[in-house]
Write an enzyme that holds these catalytic residues in place. Sequence first.
Site, PDB file in Angstrom:
ATOM      1  CB  SER A   1     -15.392  38.318 -44.830  1.00  0.00           C
ATOM      2  OG  SER A   1     -16.036  39.842 -43.840  1.00  0.00           O
TER       3      SER A   1
HETATM    4  N1  SAM Z   1     -21.787  38.176 -44.728  1.00  0.00           N
HETATM    5  C1  SAM Z   1     -20.582  38.736 -46.475  1.00  0.00           C
HETATM    6  C2  SAM Z   1     -20.690  37.146 -46.792  1.00  0.00           C
HETATM    7  O1  SAM Z   1     -20.111  36.421 -45.800  1.00  0.00           O
HETATM    8  O2  SAM Z   1     -20.192  36.723 -48.337  1.00  0.00           O
HETATM    9  C3  SAM Z   1     -20.321  39.327 -46.753  1.00  0.00           C
HETATM   10  C4  SAM Z   1     -20.546  40.864 -46.806  1.00  0.00           C
HETATM   11  S1  SAM Z   1     -19.811  42.146 -47.812  1.00  0.00           S
HETATM   12  C5  SAM Z   1     -18.408  42.118 -46.934  1.00  0.00           C
HETATM   13  C6  SAM Z   1     -21.135  43.544 -46.745  1.00  0.00           C
HETATM   14  C7  SAM Z   1     -22.028  43.633 -47.307  1.00  0.00           C
HETATM   15  O3  SAM Z   1     -22.941  43.986 -46.982  1.00  0.00           O
HETATM   16  C8  SAM Z   1     -22.968  43.725 -49.102  1.00  0.00           C
HETATM   17  O4  SAM Z   1     -23.266  42.397 -49.669  1.00  0.00           O
HETATM   18  C9  SAM Z   1     -23.017  44.482 -48.892  1.00  0.00           C
HETATM   19  O5  SAM Z   1     -23.967  44.867 -50.228  1.00  0.00           O
HETATM   20  C10 SAM Z   1     -24.249  44.940 -47.708  1.00  0.00           C
HETATM   21  N2  SAM Z   1     -24.377  46.227 -47.247  1.00  0.00           N
HETATM   22  C11 SAM Z   1     -23.709  46.964 -46.863  1.00  0.00           C
HETATM   23  N3  SAM Z   1     -24.920  47.866 -46.472  1.00  0.00           N
HETATM   24  C12 SAM Z   1     -25.825  47.468 -46.292  1.00  0.00           C
HETATM   25  C13 SAM Z   1     -27.486  48.059 -45.315  1.00  0.00           C
HETATM   26  N4  SAM Z   1     -27.102  49.289 -45.399  1.00  0.00           N
HETATM   27  N5  SAM Z   1     -27.913  46.820 -45.274  1.00  0.00           N
HETATM   28  C14 SAM Z   1     -27.827  45.119 -45.613  1.00  0.00           C
HETATM   29  N6  SAM Z   1     -26.918  44.809 -45.944  1.00  0.00           N
HETATM   30  C15 SAM Z   1     -25.503  46.047 -45.932  1.00  0.00           C
END
Ligand code: SAM
Length: 213
Positions: free
Chosen positions: A61
């Site tokens: 993000s």
């Molecule tokens: N916090 C992260 C960082 O610092 O890089 C950015 C996260 S990215 C915007 C969103 C993440 O949420 C993705 O890696 C995606 O695979 C994960 N995601 C989506 N649905 C999820 C779920 N039900 N459980 C765990 N992770 C999930």
Amino acid sequence: MNFKELREKMVGQQLAGRDIKDKRVLDAFLKVERHRFVGEEAQSSAYADYPLPIGANQTISQPYMVALMTQLLDLKGTEKVLEIGTGSGYQAAILAELAKTVYSIERISSLADKAQKVLNELGYKNINIKVDDGTLGWQEISPFDAIIVTAASPEIPQTLVKQLTEGGKLVLPVGGTFGQMLVLVKKQKGKIDTKEICGCVFVPLIGKYGYNK
Ligand code: SAM
């Protein structure tokens, strides 16, 4: 490339220059080397004011959004925090600077592996990552003082609200897949108080209590 200088500029202009005023949060952003969490091809943009691709169609993000969500949790250093969506591991590292222990769940194992590797290299010992559907929370470890969801949820998952301590805070983007509202939820005397913060755009939260694939 002088990453330290780029980091200082990012903190001064994009964070302190907006409404990020918590000194502990600003210090964490000065310390954590964001360029370590992106691929080599993206390192020159690691401190820019926008999200970046991290593989598997996911993103790290925008620094300001990471900072705003972190500041809303108002961490003092004693908390047990749950993050849903480890992604690159950058947000987990920021949280680990500000809380006692961080638990982070990622559904895509290749991302969790990469994040774990860089967090090990950087020496973090207070971050625990697991591959699972984060919409279920992490029941065995609950309750959490703070929960942060870094993917867009169609609604506030009650599973997560249940895993908050009394007085605990949950921050997450809520809404459709093309745009959401960042929401702060506080659990007080068994009730929840919600506050809308600002519009935002996140990748979808995919899971039992999120979006279907
Ligand atoms: N916090 C992260 C960082 O610092 O890089 C950015 C996260 S990215 C915007 C969103 C993440 O949420 C993705 O890696 C995606 O695979 C994960 N995601 C989506 N649905 C999820 C779920 N039900 N459980 C765990 N992770 C999930």
